[in-house]
Motif scaffolding. Sequence first.
Motif, PDB file in Angstrom:
ATOM      1  N   THR A   1       0.854  -1.180   0.000  1.00  0.00           N
ATOM      2  CA  THR A   1       0.000   0.000   0.000  1.00  0.00           C
ATOM      3  C   THR A   1       0.892   1.234   0.000  1.00  0.00           C
ATOM      4  N   ASP A   2       0.576   2.187  -0.868  1.00  0.00           N
ATOM      5  CA  ASP A   2       1.335   3.430  -0.981  1.00  0.00           C
ATOM      6  C   ASP A   2       0.393   4.611  -0.798  1.00  0.00           C
ATOM      7  N   HIS A   3       0.827   5.596  -0.041  1.00  0.00           N
ATOM      8  CA  HIS A   3       0.074   6.844   0.103  1.00  0.00           C
ATOM      9  C   HIS A   3       0.900   7.949  -0.538  1.00  0.00           C
ATOM     10  N   LEU A   4       0.434   8.460  -1.664  1.00  0.00           N
ATOM     11  CA  LEU A   4       1.122   9.505  -2.409  1.00  0.00           C
ATOM     12  C   LEU A   4       0.468  10.848  -2.098  1.00  0.00           C
ATOM     13  N   VAL A   5       1.265  11.815  -1.673  1.00  0.00           N
ATOM     14  CA  VAL A   5       0.789  13.175  -1.411  1.00  0.00           C
ATOM     15  C   VAL A   5       1.543  14.120  -2.331  1.00  0.00           C
ATOM     16  N   THR A   6       0.819  14.886  -3.116  1.00  0.00           N
ATOM     17  CA  THR A   6       1.440  15.799  -4.070  1.00  0.00           C
ATOM     18  C   THR A   6       0.983  17.220  -3.800  1.00  0.00           C
ATOM     19  N   MET A   7       1.904  18.152  -3.997  1.00  0.00           N
ATOM     20  CA  MET A   7       1.587  19.574  -3.860  1.00  0.00           C
ATOM     21  C   MET A   7       2.431  20.345  -4.864  1.00  0.00           C
ATOM     22  N   ARG A   8       2.015  21.544  -5.132  1.00  0.00           N
ATOM     23  CA  ARG A   8       2.719  22.340  -6.143  1.00  0.00           C
ATOM     24  C   ARG A   8       3.821  23.155  -5.494  1.00  0.00           C
ATOM     25  N   GLN A   9       4.983  23.193  -6.174  1.00  0.00           N
ATOM     26  CA  GLN A   9       6.066  24.076  -5.772  1.00  0.00           C
ATOM     27  C   GLN A   9       6.674  24.672  -7.038  1.00  0.00           C
ATOM     28  N   GLY A  10       6.236  25.889  -7.374  1.00  0.00           N
ATOM     29  CA  GLY A  10       6.694  26.520  -8.600  1.00  0.00           C
ATOM     30  C   GLY A  10       6.234  25.740  -9.817  1.00  0.00           C
ATOM     31  N   ASP A  11       7.176  25.389 -10.692  1.00  0.00           N
ATOM     32  CA  ASP A  11       6.858  24.631 -11.899  1.00  0.00           C
ATOM     33  C   ASP A  11       6.854  23.127 -11.660  1.00  0.00           C
ATOM     34  N   TYR A  12       7.069  22.707 -10.424  1.00  0.00           N
ATOM     35  CA  TYR A  12       7.216  21.291 -10.125  1.00  0.00           C
ATOM     36  C   TYR A  12       6.113  20.778  -9.205  1.00  0.00           C
ATOM     37  N   VAL A  13       5.920  19.469  -9.246  1.00  0.00           N
ATOM     38  CA  VAL A  13       5.105  18.771  -8.256  1.00  0.00           C
ATOM     39  C   VAL A  13       6.054  18.229  -7.195  1.00  0.00           C
ATOM     40  N   LEU A  14       5.826  18.597  -5.953  1.00  0.00           N
ATOM     41  CA  LEU A  14       6.571  18.030  -4.837  1.00  0.00           C
ATOM     42  C   LEU A  14       5.794  16.811  -4.372  1.00  0.00           C
ATOM     43  N   ALA A  15       6.418  15.651  -4.412  1.00  0.00           N
ATOM     44  CA  ALA A  15       5.723  14.387  -4.182  1.00  0.00           C
ATOM     45  C   ALA A  15       6.322  13.642  -2.995  1.00  0.00           C
ATOM     46  N   LEU A  16       5.463  13.213  -2.079  1.00  0.00           N
ATOM     47  CA  LEU A  16       5.848  12.359  -0.953  1.00  0.00           C
ATOM     48  C   LEU A  16       5.093  11.042  -1.114  1.00  0.00           C
ATOM     49  N   ILE A  17       5.787   9.936  -0.956  1.00  0.00           N
ATOM     50  CA  ILE A  17       5.120   8.649  -1.018  1.00  0.00           C
ATOM     51  C   ILE A  17       5.506   7.833   0.211  1.00  0.00           C
ATOM     52  N   PHE A  18       4.505   7.335   0.913  1.00  0.00           N
ATOM     53  CA  PHE A  18       4.687   6.511   2.099  1.00  0.00           C
ATOM     54  C   PHE A  18       4.349   5.071   1.712  1.00  0.00           C
ATOM     55  N   MET A  19       5.181   4.118   2.121  1.00  0.00           N
ATOM     56  CA  MET A  19       5.004   2.749   1.628  1.00  0.00           C
ATOM     57  C   MET A  19       5.257   1.721   2.724  1.00  0.00           C
ATOM     58  N   ALA A  20       4.525   0.622   2.625  1.00  0.00           N
ATOM     59  CA  ALA A  20       4.728  -0.537   3.504  1.00  0.00           C
ATOM     60  C   ALA A  20       3.924  -1.692   2.920  1.00  0.00           C
ATOM     61  N   PRO A  21       4.313  -2.945   3.195  1.00  0.00           N
ATOM     62  CA  PRO A  21       3.463  -4.063   2.799  1.00  0.00           C
ATOM     63  C   PRO A  21       2.056  -3.854   3.344  1.00  0.00           C
ATOM     64  N   THR A  22       1.060  -4.238   2.569  1.00  0.00           N
ATOM     65  CA  THR A  22      -0.335  -3.948   2.932  1.00  0.00           C
ATOM     66  C   THR A  22      -0.683  -4.420   4.336  1.00  0.00           C
ATOM     67  N   GLY A  23      -0.201  -5.580   4.734  1.00  0.00           N
ATOM     68  CA  GLY A  23      -0.515  -6.108   6.056  1.00  0.00           C
ATOM     69  C   GLY A  23       0.073  -5.293   7.187  1.00  0.00           C
ATOM     70  N   ALA A  24       1.108  -4.487   6.885  1.00  0.00           N
ATOM     71  CA  ALA A  24       1.767  -3.702   7.929  1.00  0.00           C
ATOM     72  C   ALA A  24       1.451  -2.220   7.831  1.00  0.00           C
ATOM     73  N   PHE A  25       0.767  -1.797   6.761  1.00  0.00           N
ATOM     74  CA  PHE A  25       0.598  -0.367   6.514  1.00  0.00           C
ATOM     75  C   PHE A  25      -0.149   0.323   7.658  1.00  0.00           C
ATOM     76  N   GLU A  26      -1.188  -0.310   8.168  1.00  0.00           N
ATOM     77  CA  GLU A  26      -1.985   0.324   9.227  1.00  0.00           C
ATOM     78  C   GLU A  26      -1.149   0.619  10.464  1.00  0.00           C
ATOM     79  N   SER A  27      -0.216  -0.270  10.796  1.00  0.00           N
ATOM     80  CA  SER A  27       0.618  -0.052  11.980  1.00  0.00           C
ATOM     81  C   SER A  27       1.612   1.088  11.759  1.00  0.00           C
ATOM     82  N   TYR A  28       1.963   1.341  10.484  1.00  0.00           N
ATOM     83  CA  TYR A  28       2.880   2.431  10.177  1.00  0.00           C
ATOM     84  C   TYR A  28       2.151   3.763   9.961  1.00  0.00           C
TER      85      TYR A  28
END
Length: 462
Positions: free
Chosen positions: A420-447
């Motif tokens: 499971t991945d949680h991607l968060v994107t926001m604008r910074q000038g001409d670019y997209v600033l992207a954060l992605i949080f990742m963990a195996p699906t069975g462990a994602f809730e604990s993280y």
Amino acid sequence: MISRANGTTGRTFKATILFAWLIALPCVVWGIGKLEFKPGFNLFSLTEDVQVGKEGSAQIDKQVPLLNDAPTLQYVSDLERKLIAFAPNNHAEYVWQIKLVNRSEINAFALPGGYIYVNRGLIETAENEAQLAGALAHESGHVVMRHGTHNASQAMLAQMPLEFLSGMLGQGGSLAGQLAQVGIGLGLNSMMLKNSRSAESQADDVGTYILYEAGYDPRALAQFFQIIGRKYPQRTLQFFSDHPNPQNRIREVDRDIARLGLPRGARTDSSEFEATKRRVTALAPPPKTTGTPKVSGRQEPPPPPSEQMTRYEGKVFTLSYPDNWKVEQGESEVAVFPPGGMVTGAEGETAQAYGAAISHYRPQAGNWGLVDATGELVESMRQSNPQLRVVQQTGMNQHGNPAVSTLLQNASPIEGQRETDHLVTMRQGDYVLALIFMAPTGAFESYAPTFDKILESFEVSK
């Protein structure tokens, strides 16, 4: 680098980030009747450039399907030899060895010391010999400007005093082992292949110069960029996300041409190129890529995240993360992960299975909205992750700024598991600033609580 098929951590989260150390950068100086190419700060000798390129090439040969077609290899090697005769800073130590990769992506990259890899897709896409020569000349530019070991030198200097580092190299034995001590790997995921926008621009300058001196139409380099963007949009998402492509790039190549002029009788094509292109196109299709590397066997989960948070102060952003996690900073991505969060596949590929990664992405459209740009980014990720799918997408507010939250499902680099991945994107000038949080699906809730803390702490530097 013209393009790459793999990213910083072995994942296919491909995007360009604006982190670079400003220490004695390489430069190109134009003057009246004179052109100087000056490689930047470097801890490596020329002999060590070749050694690290040789050891990196040995690893990459195990990671990519090589195209063993003798006539094609001979033609491309002969063309490269013609070009490097005019390359500035072409030292005798360089080996100038061409290797062909049996992949359809439009892709080429260079290792220190003159090891250059060319995908068959690049040959199939070029419309004439001058365009192929332009791609080779660009990669040769990375070699003679010593961008790979310059990147490594910057990273090493950021971690240790110069007095210690100067004695560390050149002790004999494998350079790969010495570099591993400071967290620098070789192979497809090495930071030596992560070139900044300025490095790509310098390689364009050198490539244009080589084309001119070799008697080719130097406009071919700019034409090649135009062709792949116009005719092959689905095959070039990785090209434009991995290979910085500012809007004025073609204009800068044209500027170089105006300074050099057009050589009389400039060559554009040859019967040898046309025959080679027909031969490559007629070969059996390349093998299908499997995407994210898999780790076989039982994978021990990382220890729980610490409740104590520490602060990361970057040039572009700051954030807090558990103090038992590690930050790994490269030129194209910053990764934050727990012990054991990076896993290694059977062929030496490294992939991030737990934690967070932060990067920049430049949308291809000049006037873009955040939702559409996020969709473009997700599609570029899907090119090498065919199992990637969007589960949910919503708008959100990140410290007063609009952002897009995208929940993704994907195959985990740990064999037999989903991610499971949680991607968060926001604008910074001409670019997209992207954060992605990742963990195996069975462990994602604990993280999730830890990921929420990191996101809440995330701030763009003023």
